[in-house]
Design a protein around this motif. Structure first.
Motif, PDB file in Angstrom:
ATOM      1  N   THR A 106      15.154  26.874  59.052  1.00  0.00           N
ATOM      2  CA  THR A 106      16.091  26.880  57.930  1.00  0.00           C
ATOM      3  C   THR A 106      17.552  26.963  58.337  1.00  0.00           C
ATOM      4  O   THR A 106      18.421  26.627  57.542  1.00  0.00           O
ATOM      5  N   ARG A 107      17.846  27.461  59.537  1.00  0.00           N
ATOM      6  CA  ARG A 107      19.225  27.746  59.957  1.00  0.00           C
ATOM      7  C   ARG A 107      19.957  28.632  58.940  1.00  0.00           C
ATOM      8  O   ARG A 107      21.145  28.456  58.660  1.00  0.00           O
ATOM      9  N   GLY A 108      19.221  29.554  58.375  1.00  0.00           N
ATOM     10  CA  GLY A 108      19.810  30.509  57.439  1.00  0.00           C
ATOM     11  C   GLY A 108      19.967  30.021  56.027  1.00  0.00           C
ATOM     12  O   GLY A 108      20.343  30.800  55.145  1.00  0.00           O
ATOM     13  N   PHE A 124       6.298  21.378  59.565  1.00  0.00           N
ATOM     14  CA  PHE A 124       5.540  20.241  59.052  1.00  0.00           C
ATOM     15  C   PHE A 124       4.657  20.657  57.875  1.00  0.00           C
ATOM     16  O   PHE A 124       4.489  19.915  56.906  1.00  0.00           O
ATOM     17  N   PHE A 125       4.092  21.864  57.947  1.00  0.00           N
ATOM     18  CA  PHE A 125       3.235  22.365  56.869  1.00  0.00           C
ATOM     19  C   PHE A 125       4.010  22.466  55.554  1.00  0.00           C
ATOM     20  O   PHE A 125       3.487  22.152  54.486  1.00  0.00           O
ATOM     21  N   TYR A 126       5.278  22.889  55.636  1.00  0.00           N
ATOM     22  CA  TYR A 126       6.090  23.082  54.439  1.00  0.00           C
ATOM     23  C   TYR A 126       6.834  21.816  54.002  1.00  0.00           C
ATOM     24  O   TYR A 126       7.537  21.843  52.981  1.00  0.00           O
ATOM     25  N   ALA A 127       6.716  20.733  54.742  1.00  0.00           N
ATOM     26  CA  ALA A 127       7.457  19.511  54.406  1.00  0.00           C
ATOM     27  C   ALA A 127       7.143  19.082  52.973  1.00  0.00           C
ATOM     28  O   ALA A 127       5.982  18.895  52.616  1.00  0.00           O
ATOM     29  N   LEU A 144      10.593  33.844  51.418  1.00  0.00           N
ATOM     30  CA  LEU A 144       9.164  34.113  51.275  1.00  0.00           C
ATOM     31  C   LEU A 144       8.348  33.256  52.239  1.00  0.00           C
ATOM     32  O   LEU A 144       7.351  33.724  52.814  1.00  0.00           O
ATOM     33  N   SER A 145       8.763  32.018  52.429  1.00  0.00           N
ATOM     34  CA  SER A 145       8.058  31.132  53.357  1.00  0.00           C
ATOM     35  C   SER A 145       8.171  31.647  54.786  1.00  0.00           C
ATOM     36  O   SER A 145       7.203  31.611  55.552  1.00  0.00           O
ATOM     37  N   MET A 146       9.332  32.152  55.168  1.00  0.00           N
ATOM     38  CA  MET A 146       9.510  32.736  56.494  1.00  0.00           C
ATOM     39  C   MET A 146       8.658  33.988  56.658  1.00  0.00           C
ATOM     40  O   MET A 146       8.079  34.229  57.721  1.00  0.00           O
ATOM     41  N   MET A 147       8.556  34.775  55.626  1.00  0.00           N
ATOM     42  CA  MET A 147       7.754  35.993  55.683  1.00  0.00           C
ATOM     43  C   MET A 147       6.282  35.670  55.877  1.00  0.00           C
ATOM     44  O   MET A 147       5.564  36.353  56.635  1.00  0.00           O
ATOM     45  N   PHE A 148       5.803  34.631  55.225  1.00  0.00           N
ATOM     46  CA  PHE A 148       4.408  34.232  55.358  1.00  0.00           C
ATOM     47  C   PHE A 148       4.100  33.837  56.794  1.00  0.00           C
ATOM     48  O   PHE A 148       3.042  34.192  57.345  1.00  0.00           O
ATOM     49  N   ASN A 201       9.721  22.320  47.539  1.00  0.00           N
ATOM     50  CA  ASN A 201      10.507  22.345  48.771  1.00  0.00           C
ATOM     51  C   ASN A 201      10.652  23.803  49.206  1.00  0.00           C
ATOM     52  O   ASN A 201      11.642  24.467  48.907  1.00  0.00           O
ATOM     53  N   PHE A 202       9.641  24.311  49.922  1.00  0.00           N
ATOM     54  CA  PHE A 202       9.570  25.730  50.234  1.00  0.00           C
ATOM     55  C   PHE A 202      10.780  26.208  51.038  1.00  0.00           C
ATOM     56  O   PHE A 202      11.303  27.292  50.790  1.00  0.00           O
ATOM     57  N   LEU A 203      11.210  25.434  52.013  1.00  0.00           N
ATOM     58  CA  LEU A 203      12.315  25.847  52.877  1.00  0.00           C
ATOM     59  C   LEU A 203      13.672  25.406  52.352  1.00  0.00           C
ATOM     60  O   LEU A 203      14.697  25.845  52.869  1.00  0.00           O
ATOM     61  N   GLY A 204      13.695  24.567  51.334  1.00  0.00           N
ATOM     62  CA  GLY A 204      14.952  24.064  50.796  1.00  0.00           C
ATOM     63  C   GLY A 204      15.347  24.694  49.488  1.00  0.00           C
ATOM     64  O   GLY A 204      16.311  24.267  48.865  1.00  0.00           O
ATOM     65  N   SER A 205      14.640  25.722  49.069  1.00  0.00           N
ATOM     66  CA  SER A 205      14.935  26.393  47.808  1.00  0.00           C
ATOM     67  C   SER A 205      15.323  27.842  48.090  1.00  0.00           C
ATOM     68  O   SER A 205      14.705  28.513  48.915  1.00  0.00           O
ATOM     69  N   THR A 206      16.339  28.326  47.399  1.00  0.00           N
ATOM     70  CA  THR A 206      16.772  29.708  47.601  1.00  0.00           C
ATOM     71  C   THR A 206      15.720  30.711  47.131  1.00  0.00           C
ATOM     72  O   THR A 206      15.705  31.850  47.599  1.00  0.00           O
TER      73      THR A 206
END
Length: 291
Positions: A234-236, A124-127, A156-160, A146-151
Motif C-alpha cells: 500500500t505504501r501507506g 495478487f489475492f487482493y487485486a 483491515l486487509s493488512m491486519m488479515f 478494492n481492498f488495498l485501494g479503499s480507506t
C-alpha cells in the motif's frame, strides 16, 4: 570428570555477543537519541543543536497522529486474533488426530515464507476484479472490492495478512507449552468431574500464561515494526489509512531525508515499545504459573 572451558575461550564467548549487542542495538539507540536534539546538516550548513525542537514538532505533526492511530488499531486487531488462533491451532495439532503432521506443516508454512513474498502473494489475492478475493465475492453475487485501494479496508486487509503469517509461529510456542503440561493435573480435574472446557480454562490456561507473556510481547513488537508489507502492498495509502509507525520513520528518514526528525520518531517508537512491553509483562505476569 568435569571439563571446564579455558578462560580465554570463555571470555571470547562472553565478549563477542556483548560487542554485537552494543554495536547493533545499544549504540544505534543512543545515537538516535543524540541525533534527535540536532537539526539536519547540509552541504552549506553544519548540524546545529536545537534541544527539544524536534520533540515539539512531534506534538504538531497531524500525520503522526494518524499513523499512531493506525498502529494502535493494528496492534489491537492483530495481537488478540493471532494469539487466539495460535492457541486453537496448537490444541488441534496436539489432539493426535489423523493428519496431524500435515496440519502442523500447513499451519507453520506461512511463517517460513519471506515477508516480501507473502506481501506479493496477497497483493495478487487482493487485486480488484481478477484476484482470488474478488472471485470468491463473485460466487456469492457480490461486487468486487478494492481492498488495498479503499480507506475503509486497507488497514483491515493488512491486519488479515499479519494474522495469517504470525499465528503459525505462535502456534509452535503454544504447542511446546501444551506438551509440557502434566497429564496428572488434567486427570485429577477430570476425576473431580470437570469437563474439557473447564479443564482447559482452569488447568491448562494458567500454565500457558508464561508462554502468553512471551508471545504477546513479541506480537506487540512485530505489530509496531512492520514495514515490508506496507511498502509492497500500500505504501501507506490511500490517504495514510494504512501507514504504520515504522513505515513513517522509513519514509521520513530515507524519502524525505529528514534524519533528525527520523531519529526523534525512532526514540518515540523505542520508548513506546518499552513502556507497552513493561505494562504488558506486569499485567500478564501477576497471575502466571511457572514450573
Amino acid at each position: 570428570m568435569n571439563k571446564r572451558l579455558p578462560l580465554g575461550l570463555g571470555l571470547i564467548l562472553l565478549v563477542f555477543p556483548c560487542v554485537l549487542l552494543v554495536a547493533f542495538t545499544h549504540y544505534p539507540a543512543a545515537r538516535a537519541l543524540m541525533n534527535s536534539f540536532w537539526n539536519n546538516a547540509s552541504s552549506r550548513r553544519p548540524s546545529k543543536f536545537v534541544g527539544v525542537e524536534n520533540y515539539q514538532t512531534l506534538l504538531e505533526d497531524d500525520r503522526l497522529m494518524q499513523v499512531m492511530l493506525n498502529s494502535t488499531l493494528y496492534a489491537l486487531g492483530t495481537i488478540p486474533l493471532a494469539i487466539g488462533l495460535a492457541i486453537g491451532m496448537a490444541l488441534l495439532v496436539n489432539a493426535k488426530l489423523p493428519g496431524t503432521s500435515l496440519m502442523r506443516l500447513s499451519f507453520f508454512m506461512p511463517t517460513m515464507l519471506p515477508m516480501i513474498a507473502v506481501a506479493n502473494i496477497w497483493l495478487f489475492f487482493y487485486a480488484p476484479g481478477i484476484g482470488l478475493a474478488s472471485q470468491i465475492l463473485g460466487l456469492f453475487g457480490l461486487p468486487p472490492i478494492n481492498f488495498l485501494g479503499s480507506t475503509e479496508t486497507s488497514l483491515l486487509s493488512m491486519m488479515f495478512v499479519a494474522v495469517w503469517k504470525e499465528a503459525g509461529l505462535f502456534m509452535i510456542f503454544y504447542l511446546a507449552a501444551l506438551q509440557a503440561v502434566p497429564t496428572t493435573l488434567k486427570d485429577a480435574a477430570r476425576l473431580e468431574g470437570a469437563g474439557p472446557v473447564r479443564v482447559f480454562f482452569d488447568v491448562v490456561m494458567p500454565l500457558l500464561r508464561p508462554t502468553t507473556i512471551f508471545v504477546a510481547v513479541n506480537a506487540l513488537i512485530n505489530a509496531f515494526r512492520l514495514v515490508d508489507h506496507v511498502i509492497v502492498m500500500t505504501r501507506g495509502g490511500p490517504n495514510n489509512s494504512s501507514a504504520l509507525l515504522l513505515y513513517y520513520i522509513y519514509e521520513v528518514t530515507f524519502s524525505q531525508r529528514d534524519f533528525a526528525y527520523g531519529a526523534t520518531l525512532t526514540v518515540l517508537m523505542v520508548c513506546l515499545l518499552g513502556i507497552l512491553a513493561a505494562v504488558q509483562y506486569w499485567v500478564l505476569n501477576r497471575k502466571a504459573h511457572y514450573q
